[in-house]
Design an enzyme around this catalytic site. Sequence first.
Site, PDB file in Angstrom:
ATOM      1  CE  LYS A  18      -2.118  -0.925   4.094  1.00 47.86           C
ATOM      2  NZ  LYS A  18      -1.487  -2.367   4.192  1.00 47.86           N
ATOM      3  NE  ARG A  92      -5.185  -1.721   9.252  1.00 47.90           N
ATOM      4  CZ  ARG A  92      -4.004  -0.836   9.066  1.00 47.90           C
ATOM      5  NH1 ARG A  92      -4.427   0.219   8.646  1.00 47.90           N
ATOM      6  NH2 ARG A  92      -3.499  -1.178   9.562  1.00 47.90           N
ATOM      7  NE  ARG A 126       7.666  -3.354   6.281  1.00 49.68           N
ATOM      8  CZ  ARG A 126       6.307  -3.357   6.602  1.00 49.68           C
ATOM      9  NH1 ARG A 126       5.407  -2.124   5.136  1.00 49.68           N
ATOM     10  NH2 ARG A 126       5.624  -3.697   7.057  1.00 49.68           N
ATOM     11  NE  ARG A 159       5.980  -1.569  10.217  1.00 52.36           N
ATOM     12  CZ  ARG A 159       4.325  -0.664   9.590  1.00 52.36           C
ATOM     13  NH1 ARG A 159       4.498  -0.298   8.368  1.00 52.36           N
ATOM     14  NH2 ARG A 159       3.067  -1.903   9.722  1.00 52.36           N
ATOM     15  NE  ARG A 170       1.219  -5.258  11.160  1.00 51.67           N
ATOM     16  CZ  ARG A 170       2.303  -4.981  10.120  1.00 51.67           C
ATOM     17  NH1 ARG A 170       3.206  -5.914  10.264  1.00 51.67           N
ATOM     18  NH2 ARG A 170       1.945  -4.298   9.171  1.00 51.67           N
TER      19      ARG A 170
HETATM   20  P1  G5P Z   1      -0.116   0.406   8.684  1.00 50.67           P
HETATM   21  O1  G5P Z   1       1.794   1.130   8.688  1.00 50.67           O
HETATM   22  O2  G5P Z   1      -1.073   1.291   8.986  1.00 50.67           O
HETATM   23  P2  G5P Z   1       0.092  -2.371   7.511  1.00 50.67           P
HETATM   24  O3  G5P Z   1      -0.172  -3.347   8.547  1.00 50.67           O
HETATM   25  O4  G5P Z   1      -1.492  -1.806   7.069  1.00 50.67           O
HETATM   26  O5  G5P Z   1       0.679  -1.415   8.494  1.00 50.67           O
HETATM   27  P3  G5P Z   1       2.097  -1.638   5.974  1.00 50.67           P
HETATM   28  O6  G5P Z   1       3.230  -3.299   7.079  1.00 50.67           O
HETATM   29  O7  G5P Z   1       2.731  -0.611   5.842  1.00 50.67           O
HETATM   30  O8  G5P Z   1       0.822  -2.314   6.340  1.00 50.67           O
HETATM   31  P4  G5P Z   1       2.310  -1.260   2.889  1.00 50.67           P
HETATM   32  O9  G5P Z   1       2.197  -0.652   3.023  1.00 50.67           O
HETATM   33  O10 G5P Z   1       0.824  -2.387   2.507  1.00 50.67           O
HETATM   34  O11 G5P Z   1       2.643  -2.272   4.423  1.00 50.67           O
HETATM   35  O12 G5P Z   1       3.640  -2.258   2.079  1.00 50.67           O
HETATM   36  P5  G5P Z   1       4.881  -1.708   1.884  1.00 50.67           P
HETATM   37  O13 G5P Z   1       5.785  -1.487   2.362  1.00 50.67           O
HETATM   38  O14 G5P Z   1       4.820  -0.858   0.550  1.00 50.67           O
HETATM   39  O15 G5P Z   1       5.912  -2.791   1.580  1.00 50.67           O
HETATM   40  C1  G5P Z   1       5.655  -3.749   2.205  1.00 50.67           C
HETATM   41  C2  G5P Z   1       7.676  -4.262   2.017  1.00 50.67           C
HETATM   42  O16 G5P Z   1       8.184  -4.817   0.856  1.00 50.67           O
HETATM   43  C3  G5P Z   1       7.954  -2.838   1.513  1.00 50.67           C
HETATM   44  O17 G5P Z   1       9.734  -3.529   2.694  1.00 50.67           O
HETATM   45  C4  G5P Z   1       8.530  -2.667  -0.040  1.00 50.67           C
HETATM   46  O18 G5P Z   1       9.486  -2.340  -0.038  1.00 50.67           O
HETATM   47  C5  G5P Z   1       8.253  -4.214  -0.098  1.00 50.67           C
HETATM   48  N1  G5P Z   1       7.701  -4.162  -1.546  1.00 50.67           N
HETATM   49  C6  G5P Z   1       6.233  -3.184  -1.982  1.00 50.67           C
HETATM   50  N2  G5P Z   1       6.654  -3.977  -3.351  1.00 50.67           N
HETATM   51  C7  G5P Z   1       7.887  -5.263  -3.422  1.00 50.67           C
HETATM   52  C8  G5P Z   1       7.914  -5.842  -4.592  1.00 50.67           C
HETATM   53  O19 G5P Z   1       7.281  -6.102  -5.456  1.00 50.67           O
HETATM   54  N3  G5P Z   1       8.581  -7.596  -4.376  1.00 50.67           N
HETATM   55  C9  G5P Z   1       9.816  -7.178  -3.011  1.00 50.67           C
HETATM   56  N4  G5P Z   1      10.575  -8.489  -2.655  1.00 50.67           N
HETATM   57  N5  G5P Z   1       9.263  -6.611  -1.956  1.00 50.67           N
HETATM   58  C10 G5P Z   1       8.112  -4.966  -2.186  1.00 50.67           C
HETATM   59  O20 G5P Z   1      -0.084   0.220  10.504  1.00 50.67           O
HETATM   60  C11 G5P Z   1       0.188   0.013  11.339  1.00 50.67           C
HETATM   61  C12 G5P Z   1      -0.537  -0.581  12.447  1.00 50.67           C
HETATM   62  O21 G5P Z   1      -0.998   0.560  12.939  1.00 50.67           O
HETATM   63  C13 G5P Z   1      -2.233   0.884  13.595  1.00 50.67           C
HETATM   64  C14 G5P Z   1      -2.588  -0.786  13.325  1.00 50.67           C
HETATM   65  O22 G5P Z   1      -2.080  -1.143  14.835  1.00 50.67           O
HETATM   66  C15 G5P Z   1      -1.762  -1.678  12.564  1.00 50.67           C
HETATM   67  O23 G5P Z   1      -1.275  -3.176  12.926  1.00 50.67           O
HETATM   68  N6  G5P Z   1      -2.769   1.866  12.281  1.00 50.67           N
HETATM   69  C16 G5P Z   1      -4.671   1.550  13.149  1.00 50.67           C
HETATM   70  N7  G5P Z   1      -5.193   1.428  13.797  1.00 50.67           N
HETATM   71  C17 G5P Z   1      -6.600   1.528  13.985  1.00 50.67           C
HETATM   72  N8  G5P Z   1      -7.085   2.286  13.456  1.00 50.67           N
HETATM   73  C18 G5P Z   1      -5.927   2.763  11.796  1.00 50.67           C
HETATM   74  N9  G5P Z   1      -7.174   3.032  10.490  1.00 50.67           N
HETATM   75  C19 G5P Z   1      -5.132   2.494  12.253  1.00 50.67           C
HETATM   76  N10 G5P Z   1      -3.847   2.276  11.494  1.00 50.67           N
HETATM   77  C20 G5P Z   1      -2.817   1.658  11.091  1.00 50.67           C
HETATM   78 MG    MG Z   2       2.493   1.136   4.439  1.00 49.88          MG
END
Ligand code: G5P
Ligand code: MG
Length: 216
Positions: A18, A92, A126, A159, A170
Site C-alpha cells: 500500500k 480499518r 523491510r 518496524r 496482523r
Molecule cells: P500500517 O502502517 O497501516 P499495515 O500493516 O497496513 O501497516 P504495512 O505493513 O505498512 O501495512 P504496506 O504499506 O501495505 O504494509 O506495504 P509496503 O510497506 O509498501 O511494502 C512492504 C514491503 O515490501 C516494503 O519493504 C516494500 O519495499 C516491499 N515491496 C513492495 N513491493 C515489492 C515487490 O514487488 N517485491 C519485493 N520483494 N518487495 C516489495 O499499520 C500499522 C499499525 O498501525 C495501527 C495498527 O496497530 C496497525 O497494525 N493502525 C491503525 N489502528 C487502528 N485503525 C487504523 N486505521 C490504523 N492504521 C494503522
Molecule cells: Mg504501509
Amino acid sequence: MYTKIFRAVIIGAPGSGKGTISNLICKNHGCVHISTGDILRQNIMKNTDLGKKAKEYIAKGQLVPDAIVTKTTLARITEVGNRSYILDGFPRNIAQAEALAAREQIDAVITLDVPHNVIIDRVKNRWIHAPSGRVYNIGFQDPKVPGKDDVTGEPLTQREDDKPDVVAKRLQLYDELMNPVIAWYEKKGLVATFKGKQTKEIWPRMELYLKDRINA
Ligand code: G5P
Ligand code: MG
C-alpha cells in the site's frame, strides 16, 4: 494541474505494498499520501500523547482504538484541504468507514490482493525511515547507502510490528476485519482489485486504471 479532485482509499494486507504503490501514485500524479500507520509511528518517535497511547497496540499487532485514529485521520484530511489524496491504512473497520463516509466523498477504493506467503517473505527485509515514512526493501528497493535513508542519510530501522509472530497476527486481523469493509465498499460500486505477487506487475495495470480518473 488537476481538473478533478481524486479521493481514494487503498486497502491491502500488511506488507501488500500500500505504501509503495501510494508513493508511486503520488509521485506520478501529485496527490497527497495519507498513511495512518506513518502518522502513528511519527507520534511514537516524538513521544507525543497520541504516540504513547498507540505504541502498545501497534507493537502487539492490534488496532489502535477507533476514537483516537478517526480523529487524527480526519484532522489530517482537513489539513490536506482541496487536493487529491490516497488514504492508506484507514478505514480499518466498518465504524471507521462510516465515520469517513459521513465526512468525505470517496471516488475509488483500490484493493491490493497479494498472497500471504509473499508478504511474509517481504516484510523480513523491510527497513524504514520512520520520520518520513520512506520504505526500503533489501533486494527490491535498496537504499543507496546500506542502512541509511536516501534523502537525509539518517539510519534506517525495522518496524517493531514486523516480527514474524506480530505479522501473523496482523494478517489474521486483516482478513477478519477488512473483508467486511471491502464488501461494504463493493455495495457502493467503488472497488477496483489488483492481484499480483509483485508491485512491478501491478503498477502498469494501476496506471491504466488511474488514467481517466486522476488528471495530472
Ligand atoms: P500500517 O502502517 O497501516 P499495515 O500493516 O497496513 O501497516 P504495512 O505493513 O505498512 O501495512 P504496506 O504499506 O501495505 O504494509 O506495504 P509496503 O510497506 O509498501 O511494502 C512492504 C514491503 O515490501 C516494503 O519493504 C516494500 O519495499 C516491499 N515491496 C513492495 N513491493 C515489492 C515487490 O514487488 N517485491 C519485493 N520483494 N518487495 C516489495 O499499520 C500499522 C499499525 O498501525 C495501527 C495498527 O496497530 C496497525 O497494525 N493502525 C491503525 N489502528 C487502528 N485503525 C487504523 N486505521 C490504523 N492504521 C494503522
Ligand atoms: Mg504501509
